[in-house]
Design a protein around this motif. Structure first.
Motif, mmCIF file in Angstrom:
data_model
loop_
_atom_site.group_PDB
_atom_site.id
_atom_site.type_symbol
_atom_site.label_atom_id
_atom_site.label_comp_id
_atom_site.label_asym_id
_atom_site.label_seq_id
_atom_site.Cartn_x
_atom_site.Cartn_y
_atom_site.Cartn_z
ATOM 1 N N UNK A 1 3.739 5.882 -5.659
ATOM 2 C CA UNK A 1 3.579 5.929 -7.117
ATOM 3 C C UNK A 1 2.430 6.820 -7.545
ATOM 4 N N UNK A 2 1.452 6.995 -6.704
ATOM 5 C CA UNK A 2 0.310 7.834 -7.023
ATOM 6 C C UNK A 2 -0.881 7.020 -7.458
ATOM 7 N N UNK A 3 -2.033 7.684 -7.623
ATOM 8 C CA UNK A 3 -3.267 6.980 -7.951
ATOM 9 C C UNK A 3 -3.276 6.325 -9.327
ATOM 10 N N UNK A 4 -2.320 6.650 -10.188
ATOM 11 C CA UNK A 4 -2.298 6.037 -11.517
ATOM 12 C C UNK A 4 -1.790 4.598 -11.464
ATOM 13 N N UNK B 1 0.829 -1.199 0.000
ATOM 14 C CA UNK B 1 0.000 0.000 0.000
ATOM 15 C C UNK B 1 0.863 1.249 0.000
ATOM 16 N N UNK B 2 1.982 1.202 0.713
ATOM 17 C CA UNK B 2 2.908 2.333 0.709
ATOM 18 C C UNK B 2 3.478 2.608 -0.666
ATOM 19 N N UNK C 1 -8.634 8.323 -1.896
ATOM 20 C CA UNK C 1 -7.701 7.217 -2.137
ATOM 21 C C UNK C 1 -6.401 7.381 -1.344
ATOM 22 N N UNK C 2 -5.785 8.547 -1.429
ATOM 23 C CA UNK C 2 -4.494 8.745 -0.770
ATOM 24 C C UNK C 2 -4.632 8.654 0.744
ATOM 25 N N UNK C 3 -5.643 9.301 1.278
ATOM 26 C CA UNK C 3 -5.888 9.263 2.719
ATOM 27 C C UNK C 3 -6.139 7.841 3.191
ATOM 28 N N UNK C 4 -6.964 7.123 2.465
ATOM 29 C CA UNK C 4 -7.300 5.744 2.826
ATOM 30 C C UNK C 4 -6.064 4.844 2.739
ATOM 31 N N UNK C 5 -5.257 5.031 1.698
ATOM 32 C CA UNK C 5 -4.058 4.220 1.531
ATOM 33 C C UNK C 5 -3.022 4.522 2.610
ATOM 34 N N UNK C 6 -2.848 5.795 2.965
ATOM 35 C CA UNK C 6 -1.899 6.142 4.028
ATOM 36 C C UNK C 6 -2.339 5.546 5.365
#
Length: 185
Positions: free
Chosen positions: A147-150, A141-142, A162-167
């Protein structure tokens, strides 16, 4: 004691992005599975704060066992319909295991406090296996966050926030892995 308070602060800080996602996101567009995942993430964050806090939690261990068993059951059933629910089912089951397998000394009463625990969890091989899953998932996940959402999305993390959830998922996974390994060895 310093590590206990640092972990307490780190896990407590993860509650804010969970709450902000729950308040701000348009779940009619994202779907109920995403909202359920965000609610589960908030519940698991609060449970982790109660587990690592040197003060303990206001909810006895039996209360957390009930809540975590229901959460694990809910996501296990949802797993049959949506594979993205697997991580939350496994997370709740691992936390249930930690609460259940930790020694409950009479000096602590019914309160949930892993920070003062001086003995290993029962079935330490299960803890090591679960730690392996959470560390691997946190690393994967890190990488997605960097790499970013792409990049290839992580199941259960896609969509708005997405970023908040992944972090949060990466931090919780690393924390769960650490706690499982520390309490098993």
């Amino acid at each position: 004691m310093v590590v206990d308070w640092a972990l307490t602060a780190a896990f407590a800080a993860l509650a804010l992005p969970c709450v902000l996602r729950l308040v701000r996101l348009d779940y009619t567009r994202l779907g109920h599975g995403v909202r359920h995942g965000d609610l589960a993430e908030l519940l698991l964050v609060v449970a982790m704060v109660a587990m690592v806090s040197p003060v303990g939690g206001p909810i006895p261990a039996a209360g957390w066992q009930a809540v975590l068993a229901l959460t694990a059951g809910w996501f296990a059933v949802a797993w049959w319909r949506d594979r993205s629910c697997a991580h939350h089912a496994l997370s709740a089951a691992a936390m249930f295991y930690m609460v259940t397998a930790m020694p409950h000394a009479s000096t602590h009463g019914p309160w949930l406090t892993m920070s003062t625990m001086d003995a290993r969890l029962a079935l330490p091989l299960l803890a090591v296996a679960a730690a392996g899953y959470f560390v691997a998932d946190a690393a994967r996940t890190g990488v997605v966050v960097v790499r970013g959402p792409a990049s290839r999305p992580v199941p259960g993390v896609a969509g708005s926030g997405h970023t908040s959830r992944a972090l949060c998922r990466a931090a919780m996974g690393a924390g769960m892995g650490y706690l499982l390994l520390a309490s098993a060895l």
